[in-house]
Design a protein around this motif. Structure first.
Motif, PDB file in Angstrom:
ATOM      1  N   ARG A  97      -9.647  -4.198  -3.118  1.00 43.45           N
ATOM      2  CA  ARG A  97     -10.030  -5.194  -2.115  1.00 43.45           C
ATOM      3  C   ARG A  97     -10.083  -6.609  -2.655  1.00 43.45           C
ATOM      4  NH1 ARG A  97     -14.641  -2.022   1.388  1.00 43.45           N
ATOM      5  NH2 ARG A  97     -14.238  -3.705   2.854  1.00 43.45           N
TER       6      ARG A  97
ATOM      7  N   ALA B 299      -5.756  -2.266  -4.490  1.00 41.64           N
ATOM      8  CA  ALA B 299      -6.556  -1.140  -3.975  1.00 41.64           C
ATOM      9  C   ALA B 299      -8.049  -1.425  -4.006  1.00 41.64           C
ATOM     10  CB  ALA B 299      -6.258   0.117  -4.792  1.00 41.64           C
TER      11      ALA B 299
ATOM     12  N   THR C 166     -12.278  -8.355  11.116  1.00 38.39           N
ATOM     13  CA  THR C 166     -13.296  -7.911  10.153  1.00 38.39           C
ATOM     14  C   THR C 166     -12.795  -8.230   8.751  1.00 38.39           C
ATOM     15  OG1 THR C 166     -12.339  -5.707   9.992  1.00 38.39           O
ATOM     16  CG2 THR C 166     -14.141  -6.005  11.574  1.00 38.39           C
TER      17      THR C 166
ATOM     18  N   VAL D 253      -1.054  -8.192   5.637  1.00 38.65           N
ATOM     19  CA  VAL D 253      -0.658  -7.991   7.039  1.00 38.65           C
ATOM     20  C   VAL D 253      -1.654  -8.711   7.941  1.00 38.65           C
ATOM     21  CG1 VAL D 253      -0.261  -6.327   8.889  1.00 38.65           C
ATOM     22  CG2 VAL D 253       0.391  -5.734   6.550  1.00 38.65           C
TER      23      VAL D 253
ATOM     24  N   TYR E 237       0.345   4.925  -1.682  1.00 38.64           N
ATOM     25  CA  TYR E 237       0.391   6.191  -0.944  1.00 38.64           C
ATOM     26  C   TYR E 237       1.470   7.106  -1.545  1.00 38.64           C
ATOM     27  CZ  TYR E 237      -1.807   3.345   2.856  1.00 38.64           C
ATOM     28  OH  TYR E 237      -2.593   2.505   3.610  1.00 38.64           O
TER      29      TYR E 237
ATOM     30  N   ARG F  79      -0.379   6.480  15.412  1.00 40.98           N
ATOM     31  CA  ARG F  79      -0.283   6.212  13.967  1.00 40.98           C
ATOM     32  C   ARG F  79       1.186   5.903  13.683  1.00 40.98           C
ATOM     33  NH1 ARG F  79       0.797   4.863   9.389  1.00 40.98           N
ATOM     34  NH2 ARG F  79      -0.336   5.454   7.517  1.00 40.98           N
TER      35      ARG F  79
ATOM     36  N   SER G 164      -7.249  -8.483  -3.240  1.00 42.55           N
ATOM     37  CA  SER G 164      -6.096  -9.297  -2.815  1.00 42.55           C
ATOM     38  C   SER G 164      -6.398 -10.006  -1.495  1.00 42.55           C
ATOM     39  CB  SER G 164      -4.861  -8.412  -2.671  1.00 42.55           C
ATOM     40  OG  SER G 164      -5.046  -7.516  -1.608  1.00 42.55           O
TER      41      SER G 164
ATOM     42  N   HIS H 100       4.761   4.441  11.968  1.00 39.68           N
ATOM     43  CA  HIS H 100       5.488   4.079  10.757  1.00 39.68           C
ATOM     44  C   HIS H 100       6.369   2.877  11.112  1.00 39.68           C
ATOM     45  CE1 HIS H 100       4.479   7.202   7.974  1.00 39.68           C
ATOM     46  NE2 HIS H 100       5.217   8.159   8.477  1.00 39.68           N
ATOM     47  N   LEU H 101       6.493   1.927  10.209  1.00 34.85           N
ATOM     48  CA  LEU H 101       7.348   0.755  10.423  1.00 34.85           C
ATOM     49  C   LEU H 101       8.778   1.171  10.802  1.00 34.85           C
ATOM     50  CD1 LEU H 101       7.424  -2.337   8.067  1.00 34.85           C
ATOM     51  CD2 LEU H 101       9.510  -1.398   8.953  1.00 34.85           C
TER      52      LEU H 101
ATOM     53  N   PHE I 284       0.821  -1.217   0.000  1.00 35.74           N
ATOM     54  CA  PHE I 284       0.000   0.000   0.000  1.00 35.74           C
ATOM     55  C   PHE I 284       0.849   1.258   0.000  1.00 35.74           C
ATOM     56  CE2 PHE I 284      -4.518   0.257  -0.063  1.00 35.74           C
ATOM     57  CZ  PHE I 284      -4.911  -1.068  -0.083  1.00 35.74           C
TER      58      PHE I 284
ATOM     59  N   TYR J 246      -2.607   1.873  11.668  1.00 35.30           N
ATOM     60  CA  TYR J 246      -1.310   1.676  10.989  1.00 35.30           C
ATOM     61  C   TYR J 246      -1.413   1.765   9.478  1.00 35.30           C
ATOM     62  CZ  TYR J 246      -2.531  -3.252  10.087  1.00 35.30           C
ATOM     63  OH  TYR J 246      -3.132  -4.405   9.644  1.00 35.30           O
ATOM     64  N   GLY J 247      -2.563   2.173   8.945  1.00 29.36           N
ATOM     65  CA  GLY J 247      -2.688   2.330   7.492  1.00 29.36           C
ATOM     66  C   GLY J 247      -3.979   3.054   7.165  1.00 29.36           C
ATOM     67  N   HIS J 248      -4.149   3.378   5.879  1.00 27.59           N
ATOM     68  CA  HIS J 248      -5.392   4.077   5.499  1.00 27.59           C
ATOM     69  C   HIS J 248      -5.862   3.587   4.125  1.00 27.59           C
ATOM     70  CE1 HIS J 248      -1.976   6.830   4.449  1.00 27.59           C
ATOM     71  NE2 HIS J 248      -2.656   7.021   3.328  1.00 27.59           N
ATOM     72  N   ALA J 249      -6.144   2.271   4.049  1.00 26.12           N
ATOM     73  CA  ALA J 249      -6.545   1.668   2.773  1.00 26.12           C
ATOM     74  C   ALA J 249      -7.800   2.324   2.193  1.00 26.12           C
ATOM     75  CB  ALA J 249      -6.769   0.164   2.957  1.00 26.12           C
TER      76      ALA J 249
ATOM     77  N   TYR K 180     -17.888  -6.859   7.863  1.00 28.31           N
ATOM     78  CA  TYR K 180     -18.291  -5.487   8.220  1.00 28.31           C
ATOM     79  C   TYR K 180     -19.026  -4.753   7.111  1.00 28.31           C
ATOM     80  CZ  TYR K 180     -13.334  -4.290   6.794  1.00 28.31           C
ATOM     81  OH  TYR K 180     -12.119  -4.163   6.176  1.00 28.31           O
TER      82      TYR K 180
ATOM     83  N   TYR L 241       5.845  -6.066  14.857  1.00 20.43           N
ATOM     84  CA  TYR L 241       5.905  -4.934  15.813  1.00 20.43           C
ATOM     85  C   TYR L 241       4.524  -4.580  16.349  1.00 20.43           C
ATOM     86  CZ  TYR L 241       4.405  -0.941  12.814  1.00 20.43           C
ATOM     87  OH  TYR L 241       3.685  -0.045  12.052  1.00 20.43           O
TER      88      TYR L 241
HETATM   89  N1  LIG Z   1       2.377   1.538   9.342  1.00 21.07           N
HETATM   90  C1  LIG Z   1       3.085   0.491   8.961  1.00 21.07           C
HETATM   91  O1  LIG Z   1       4.128   0.210   9.555  1.00 21.07           O
HETATM   92  C2  LIG Z   1       2.615  -0.357   7.827  1.00 21.07           C
HETATM   93  C3  LIG Z   1       3.483  -1.241   7.190  1.00 21.07           C
HETATM   94  C4  LIG Z   1       2.979  -2.069   6.181  1.00 21.07           C
HETATM   95  C5  LIG Z   1       1.636  -1.982   5.826  1.00 21.07           C
HETATM   96  N2  LIG Z   1       0.833  -1.077   6.458  1.00 21.07           N
HETATM   97  C6  LIG Z   1      -0.589  -0.971   6.134  1.00 21.07           C
HETATM   98  O2  LIG Z   1      -1.160  -2.244   6.269  1.00 21.07           O
HETATM   99  C7  LIG Z   1      -2.383  -2.245   5.558  1.00 21.07           C
HETATM  100  C8  LIG Z   1      -2.575  -3.575   4.899  1.00 21.07           C
HETATM  101  O3  LIG Z   1      -1.635  -3.719   3.852  1.00 21.07           O
HETATM  102  P1  LIG Z   1      -1.697  -5.005   2.926  1.00 21.07           P
HETATM  103  O4  LIG Z   1      -0.659  -4.830   1.895  1.00 21.07           O
HETATM  104  O5  LIG Z   1      -1.669  -6.188   3.779  1.00 21.07           O
HETATM  105  O6  LIG Z   1      -3.104  -4.840   2.243  1.00 21.07           O
HETATM  106  P2  LIG Z   1      -4.416  -5.738   2.440  1.00 21.07           P
HETATM  107  O7  LIG Z   1      -4.830  -5.695   3.864  1.00 21.07           O
HETATM  108  O8  LIG Z   1      -4.163  -7.062   1.835  1.00 21.07           O
HETATM  109  O9  LIG Z   1      -5.441  -4.960   1.548  1.00 21.07           O
HETATM  110  C9  LIG Z   1      -6.158  -3.885   2.062  1.00 21.07           C
HETATM  111  C10 LIG Z   1      -7.499  -4.352   2.605  1.00 21.07           C
HETATM  112  O10 LIG Z   1      -8.123  -3.277   3.296  1.00 21.07           O
HETATM  113  C11 LIG Z   1      -9.500  -3.513   3.299  1.00 21.07           C
HETATM  114  N3  LIG Z   1     -10.265  -2.302   2.928  1.00 21.07           N
HETATM  115  C12 LIG Z   1     -11.317  -1.821   3.606  1.00 21.07           C
HETATM  116  N4  LIG Z   1     -11.821  -0.750   3.008  1.00 21.07           N
HETATM  117  C13 LIG Z   1     -11.085  -0.534   1.901  1.00 21.07           C
HETATM  118  C14 LIG Z   1     -11.151   0.430   0.859  1.00 21.07           C
HETATM  119  N5  LIG Z   1     -12.074   1.397   0.838  1.00 21.07           N
HETATM  120  N6  LIG Z   1     -10.240   0.353  -0.136  1.00 21.07           N
HETATM  121  C15 LIG Z   1      -9.295  -0.601  -0.138  1.00 21.07           C
HETATM  122  N7  LIG Z   1      -9.187  -1.553   0.831  1.00 21.07           N
HETATM  123  C16 LIG Z   1     -10.076  -1.527   1.852  1.00 21.07           C
HETATM  124  C17 LIG Z   1      -9.790  -4.622   2.277  1.00 21.07           C
HETATM  125  O11 LIG Z   1     -10.035  -5.826   3.005  1.00 21.07           O
HETATM  126  P3  LIG Z   1     -11.575  -6.235   3.290  1.00 21.07           P
HETATM  127  O12 LIG Z   1     -12.196  -6.449   1.935  1.00 21.07           O
HETATM  128  O13 LIG Z   1     -11.468  -7.468   4.092  1.00 21.07           O
HETATM  129  O14 LIG Z   1     -12.180  -5.082   4.009  1.00 21.07           O
HETATM  130  C18 LIG Z   1      -8.491  -4.731   1.513  1.00 21.07           C
HETATM  131  O15 LIG Z   1      -8.298  -6.005   0.954  1.00 21.07           O
HETATM  132  C19 LIG Z   1      -2.355  -1.032   4.621  1.00 21.07           C
HETATM  133  O16 LIG Z   1      -3.232  -0.048   5.138  1.00 21.07           O
HETATM  134  C20 LIG Z   1      -0.924  -0.568   4.718  1.00 21.07           C
HETATM  135  O17 LIG Z   1      -0.801   0.817   4.529  1.00 21.07           O
HETATM  136  C21 LIG Z   1       1.301  -0.275   7.433  1.00 21.07           C
END
Ligand SMILES: NC(=O)c1ccc[n+]([C@@H]2O[C@H](COP(=O)([O-])OP(=O)(O)OC[C@H]3O[C@@H](n4cnc5c(N)ncnc54)[C@H](OP(=O)(O)O)[C@@H]3O)[C@@H](O)[C@H]2O)c1
Length: 337
Positions: free
Chosen positions: A318, A316, A174, A156, A45, A266, A320, A268-269, A41, A241-244, A195, A133
């Protein structure tokens, strides 16, 4: 060599595979011949400019995409001792991995044992280190902790469910579809909530007799944050930790008091792997757990660099359910070193 780059911020149409010079290796760097690069993601971003003001994750244009990869070490800088040419490695928290070659800081590279494939090795890097983490440090889960994990069938999400269970937590997840319910359950979630069909906050309160959960791990953001806060116990913790679903903007901090004097962070890794030791310790834990069966990963789709727009749409929108990769030289390509 071929590399995926953006010259201006915007949607997937702004991504281009460009012909660029092969990078030179710096003193503390290693040069990687890329087998696979991960799609995350953060690539979405960064390519649309969400982090354009971030000192932690600067995004200078033109920006070469990709924070995660795996492949063969082709050359090492003069100051590198732990890694040598010919090693198979996986890595995250770098820049420019979505390319045929990448010069990356050696401190980020984790050697892969022969029995761990590139695809499985890369799948525990960004996703695994994040789940590590979150479960151990952002909110340290322990026996009996109640945690809510959004997008529990995601990349994740699936790893976080498994690590939460390993810590002895009761896991509420969820998910956005019936198929994903089964995936989250198979990973060990105790309660899975679709959800899109039911109000997840009502469900959490019903199942916990109104008490709420200790912690919510929220990667969805705009669409879920307020309800996540209101699903917590008194003085519970929300780790956003994210804003999908989109960036959270104009947040009123009084929401925290009204939700029960709860806490919000909020992360960051980067800030949970500030040193080589911290980074490698998490990566090596994950490799060990992958090999002894404590955790497993799902490799979902593999795209070519030229299919970046389709790959981003897949993540993006949903669709995957696990790790999404770009194949560059691929698993079977033998190193010439
Ligand atoms: N802060 C950090 O350290 C860090 C590091 C790595 C990743 N992240 C974050 O981890 C999250 C997950 O990453 P991932 O690569 O594993 O992706 P992912 O969870 O496989 O994909 C995103 C999921 O979010 C859900 N979602 C709910 N509303 C959505 C919308 N309006 N648009 C898109 N997706 C939506 C969907 O699942 P459902 O259909 O089940 O709702 C979608 O499959 C991301 O937010 C990413 O930014 C954060």
């Amino acid at each position: 060599m071929r590399a995926l780059e953006v010259e201006e911020f915007g949607g997937p149409e702004k991504l281009k595979v460009r012909d660029v010079p092969k990078p030179e290796v710096g003193e503390y760097e290693i040069l990687i011949k890329t087998a696979y690069a991960g799609l995350n993601f953060t690539d979405i971003y960064r390519s649309r400019g969400d982090y354009k003001n971030s000192p932690t994750y600067p995004t200078p244009l033109p920006y070469r995409l990709g924070v995660e990869g795996c492949g063969w070490v082709e050359a090492v800088g003069k100051g590198v001792t732990r890694i040598k040419a010919g090693d198979r490695v996986a890595f995250t928290r770098v820049h420019g991995s979505q390319a045929e070659y990448a010069a990356i800081p050696a401190i980020r590279a984790t050697k892969l044992p022969d029995q761990v494939s590139f695809k499985r090795g890369i799948a525990i890097m960004s996703h695994g280190i994040t789940a590590h983490y979150l479960a151990h440090d952002a909110y340290p889960l322990e026996l009996g902790s109640k945690c809510l994990i959004h997008a529990a069938a995601g990349g994740v999400g699936q790893l976080l469910v498994q690590l939460a269970k390993k810590q002895g937590a009761e896991v509420f997840g969820t998910v956005g579809s019936r198929e994903k319910v089964e995936i989250a359950k198979a990973r060990g979630a105790n309660h899975v909530i679709e959800y899109s069909k039911v109000d997840f906050r009502d469900e959490i309160m019903r199942i916990t007799d109104g008490a709420g959960v200790d912690v919510v791990y929220d990667s969805v953001g705009k669409d879920t944050l307020i309800k996540s806060l209101n699903s917590l116990r008194l003085r519970g913790f929300c780790i956003l930790y994210g804003h999908a679903s989109g960036l959270v903007k104009n947040f009123d901090v009084l929401e925290l008091a009204e939700a029960g004097s709860v806490f919000l962070t909020r992360p960051h890794l980067q800030h949970y792997v500030p040193t080589e030791e911290a980074y490698q310790a998490r990566a090596l834990d994950l490799l060990a757990w992958l090999q002894d069966g404590t955790i497993d990963v799902t490799i979902d789709r593999v795209f070519q660099l030229e299919e970046a727009a389709d790959a981003i749409d897949f993540l993006a929108s949903r669709q995957s359910k696990g790790k999404v990769l770009y194949e560059v030289f691929g698993e079977g390509q033998k190193s010439k070193f």
